[in-house]
Scaffold this motif. Sequence first.
Motif, PDB file in Angstrom:
ATOM      1  N   ASN A   7       0.847  -1.189   0.000  1.00 57.71           N
ATOM      2  CA  ASN A   7       0.000   0.000   0.000  1.00 57.71           C
ATOM      3  C   ASN A   7       0.887   1.245   0.000  1.00 57.71           C
ATOM      4  OD1 ASN A   7      -2.402  -1.490   0.135  1.00 57.71           O
ATOM      5  ND2 ASN A   7      -2.278  -1.646   2.366  1.00 57.71           N
ATOM      6  N   VAL A   8       0.511   2.225  -0.822  1.00 57.30           N
ATOM      7  CA  VAL A   8       1.303   3.457  -0.930  1.00 57.30           C
ATOM      8  C   VAL A   8       0.376   4.652  -0.749  1.00 57.30           C
ATOM      9  CG1 VAL A   8       2.852   4.824  -2.362  1.00 57.30           C
ATOM     10  CG2 VAL A   8       2.890   2.320  -2.526  1.00 57.30           C
ATOM     11  N   GLN A   9       0.639   5.454   0.246  1.00 58.76           N
ATOM     12  CA  GLN A   9      -0.147   6.657   0.487  1.00 58.76           C
ATOM     13  C   GLN A   9       0.559   7.874  -0.106  1.00 58.76           C
ATOM     14  OE1 GLN A   9      -0.965   7.016   4.653  1.00 58.76           O
ATOM     15  NE2 GLN A   9      -2.205   5.157   4.743  1.00 58.76           N
ATOM     16  N   CYS A  16       2.540  10.459 -10.127  1.00 57.09           N
ATOM     17  CA  CYS A  16       2.967   9.793  -8.893  1.00 57.09           C
ATOM     18  C   CYS A  16       3.258   8.314  -9.155  1.00 57.09           C
ATOM     19  CB  CYS A  16       1.889   9.921  -7.821  1.00 57.09           C
ATOM     20  SG  CYS A  16       1.517  11.612  -7.317  1.00 57.09           S
ATOM     21  N   GLU A  17       2.418   7.707  -9.981  1.00 56.38           N
ATOM     22  CA  GLU A  17       2.654   6.298 -10.337  1.00 56.38           C
ATOM     23  C   GLU A  17       4.039   6.139 -10.966  1.00 56.38           C
ATOM     24  OE1 GLU A  17      -1.920   4.888 -11.447  1.00 56.38           O
ATOM     25  OE2 GLU A  17      -0.544   5.531 -13.030  1.00 56.38           O
ATOM     26  N   GLY A  39      -4.071   2.971  -4.643  1.00 53.16           N
ATOM     27  CA  GLY A  39      -3.087   3.249  -3.608  1.00 53.16           C
ATOM     28  C   GLY A  39      -2.185   2.070  -3.335  1.00 53.16           C
ATOM     29  N   GLU A  40      -1.693   1.422  -4.419  1.00 57.61           N
ATOM     30  CA  GLU A  40      -0.862   0.241  -4.214  1.00 57.61           C
ATOM     31  C   GLU A  40       0.142   0.082  -5.341  1.00 57.61           C
ATOM     32  OE1 GLU A  40      -3.616  -3.049  -4.176  1.00 57.61           O
ATOM     33  OE2 GLU A  40      -3.399  -3.374  -6.337  1.00 57.61           O
ATOM     34  N   ALA A  41       1.173  -0.708  -5.047  1.00 59.11           N
ATOM     35  CA  ALA A  41       2.172  -1.077  -6.054  1.00 59.11           C
ATOM     36  C   ALA A  41       2.359  -2.583  -6.024  1.00 59.11           C
ATOM     37  CB  ALA A  41       3.493  -0.371  -5.774  1.00 59.11           C
ATOM     38  N   LEU A  42       2.395  -3.197  -7.206  1.00 53.69           N
ATOM     39  CA  LEU A  42       2.702  -4.623  -7.352  1.00 53.69           C
ATOM     40  C   LEU A  42       4.071  -4.741  -8.009  1.00 53.69           C
ATOM     41  CD1 LEU A  42      -0.691  -5.976  -8.754  1.00 53.69           C
ATOM     42  CD2 LEU A  42       0.210  -6.382  -6.478  1.00 53.69           C
ATOM     43  N   PHE A  43       4.910  -5.646  -7.527  1.00 55.92           N
ATOM     44  CA  PHE A  43       6.239  -5.798  -8.128  1.00 55.92           C
ATOM     45  C   PHE A  43       6.850  -7.119  -7.691  1.00 55.92           C
ATOM     46  CE2 PHE A  43       6.432  -3.384  -4.213  1.00 55.92           C
ATOM     47  CZ  PHE A  43       7.413  -4.013  -3.471  1.00 55.92           C
ATOM     48  N   GLU A  44       7.876  -7.527  -8.423  1.00 57.07           N
ATOM     49  CA  GLU A  44       8.642  -8.722  -8.074  1.00 57.07           C
ATOM     50  C   GLU A  44      10.056  -8.303  -7.708  1.00 57.07           C
ATOM     51  OE1 GLU A  44       8.437 -11.462 -11.294  1.00 57.07           O
ATOM     52  OE2 GLU A  44       6.258 -11.709 -11.180  1.00 57.07           O
ATOM     53  N   VAL A  59       9.857   5.584   0.181  1.00 54.62           N
ATOM     54  CA  VAL A  59      10.019   6.730   1.098  1.00 54.62           C
ATOM     55  C   VAL A  59      10.875   7.815   0.456  1.00 54.62           C
ATOM     56  CG1 VAL A  59      11.026   7.475   3.281  1.00 54.62           C
ATOM     57  CG2 VAL A  59       9.667   5.382   3.196  1.00 54.62           C
ATOM     58  N   GLU A  60      11.977   7.400  -0.170  1.00 51.21           N
ATOM     59  CA  GLU A  60      12.889   8.369  -0.797  1.00 51.21           C
ATOM     60  C   GLU A  60      12.227   9.072  -1.988  1.00 51.21           C
ATOM     61  OE1 GLU A  60      16.406   6.165  -1.647  1.00 51.21           O
ATOM     62  OE2 GLU A  60      16.988   5.981   0.472  1.00 51.21           O
ATOM     63  N   ALA A  61      11.190   8.423  -2.558  1.00 50.06           N
ATOM     64  CA  ALA A  61      10.429   9.059  -3.649  1.00 50.06           C
ATOM     65  C   ALA A  61       9.353   9.992  -3.108  1.00 50.06           C
ATOM     66  CB  ALA A  61       9.810   7.995  -4.547  1.00 50.06           C
ATOM     67  N   LYS A  62       9.340  10.175  -1.771  1.00 49.73           N
ATOM     68  CA  LYS A  62       8.425  11.107  -1.090  1.00 49.73           C
ATOM     69  C   LYS A  62       6.992  10.574  -0.964  1.00 49.73           C
ATOM     70  CE  LYS A  62      11.886  13.986  -1.053  1.00 49.73           C
ATOM     71  NZ  LYS A  62      12.729  14.108   0.155  1.00 49.73           N
ATOM     72  N   TYR A  63       6.847   9.233  -0.858  1.00 56.03           N
ATOM     73  CA  TYR A  63       5.539   8.632  -0.617  1.00 56.03           C
ATOM     74  C   TYR A  63       5.629   7.747   0.623  1.00 56.03           C
ATOM     75  CZ  TYR A  63       4.818  10.387  -5.292  1.00 56.03           C
ATOM     76  OH  TYR A  63       4.744  11.226  -6.382  1.00 56.03           O
ATOM     77  N   GLN A  64       4.492   7.314   1.120  1.00 53.62           N
ATOM     78  CA  GLN A  64       4.458   6.580   2.388  1.00 53.62           C
ATOM     79  C   GLN A  64       4.032   5.128   2.166  1.00 53.62           C
ATOM     80  OE1 GLN A  64       2.253   9.676   2.290  1.00 53.62           O
ATOM     81  NE2 GLN A  64       4.305  10.551   2.283  1.00 53.62           N
TER      82      GLN A  64
END
Length: 546
Positions: A7-9, A16-17, A39-44, A59-64
């Motif tokens: 989850n990404v806030q 933003c994506e 409000g989410e990211a999927l990845f491997e 976090v470093e990309a300024k998201y939570q």
Amino acid sequence: MKKYRVNVQGMTCSGCEQHVSVALDNIGAKNVEVDFRKGEALFELPNDVEVGTAKQAIVEAKYQPGEVEEIHPLVKVNLGNEGDYDYIIIGSGGAAFSSAIEAVGYGAKVAMIERGTVGGTCVNIGCVPSKTLLRAGEINHLAKNNPFIGLHTSASDVDLALLVKQKNELVSQLRNEKYVNLIDAYGFELIKGEAKFVNEITVEVNGKQITAKRFLIATGASPSVPTIPGLTEVDYLTSTSLLELKKVPKRLAVIGSGYIGLELGQLFHNLGAEVTLIQRSERLLKEYDPEISEAITKALTEQGINLVTGATYESIEQDGDIKKVHVEINGKKRIIEAEQLLVATGRKPNTESLNLQAAGVTVGSLGEIVIDEYSKTTNSRIYAAGDVTLGPQFVYVAAYQGGIAARNAIGGLNRKINLKVVPGVTFTTPSIATVGLTEQQAKEKGFKIKTSVLSLDAIPRALVNRETTGVFKLVADAKTLKVLGVHIVAENAGEVIYAATLAVKFGLTVEDLRETLAPYLTMAEGLKLAAITFDKDVSKLSCCAV
């Protein structure tokens, strides 16, 4: 490689994506999918990269970043090998057909088992028959009570037998067009009979055992009858049998005033019966915001429907053709008499005859099938969808769940059920529609909120209709002004709520509603006017002014 969902806030747009996607790409993530609306990211991630590294990149990309879930792919069914069928569906309603059509698309050999009438609740005994009769009742009511001077309308006694005959013809037509005819069109098999599990891969139907690699239980629900002394000895009606009456009773008493009791009670009031709605709680629709309860209570009372609230049921008896409901209200005894008695106190899941313990399927305290977020039961081979799970009791939710179940059970996908934004409509006059959080729910979730409440007499469409009892209410996050919930009592509220559903689902703000052009003299304009009401008095604006 391991697959994750996080989850990404803080994401508000496609830009933003892109920021989050680039951040994950830079740490070696593969197959990155970012959705700001969800409000989410999927990845491997490669096995040598910790998921904490991904969170730090976000976090470093300024998201939570929030909760992280490792996704374990479901096993895709090996179609066409051992067993009688790839997929057996028990039930034949909205969830069942949606799931069957989806499974056939994967090439699965599918069988559907039905013990009664094909089509389930909605087309046979629920949505379709009740709504066509509700429309008839509305026309009859307007003929006797139109609000325009100079119009001379009237209505004679209702021939209910003819109305029911016409209703049954429509039900038969839609059952064939939307259900029965699709069986051959999609090429799955219908087995008539009652299914009972023998073990986790086998059911018995008509004395014959058949097997499948996966199952879906979509057996729906049926009217629930409360325990009230004497009720079992009385000729009472349920939502099913009420719709088959051939004569309008002089008096109808309704036990329960949820959406079924409200709709069917008002239907028979509009057809000419004297109707009394009885309920235990002190106010109608107590789970809704108070403004909604107050508006529909006022509307029903103005129409002449009798409301009895705060009732304790003591007993029920039958004296000839008269049913007598003995209640206590605020310490005082009262007897409510009627020729017909409707019991509308909710629905119970149809699970009793399935022998679920033999299949290792767990049920809840009310007999509902317990499922996870993938629609899977406690037996990984068996899925469930629709009213049998006691989720939101809407056919569109059932159909959605059925499709998800097939994608996961047969396609081997990992699709989660997402019921965060589910609109609901009660087809009274005026209708009640709601989506998202109520004011109380928003506060319980920790939001600081702002609300806007706009009476229907401030909406031009209602004024020209000369029907001004109702309300629009918006619930918004006080910080971001994102719309969290929309609640309406108005004519065509069910049509308006779809636009509100999009607003809630995609995170639109109060300002978005204000800045969007709304057609004048539509009920949907109420959304914009309610948004303006957050900081302006719309009664002091000219027509169409913003």
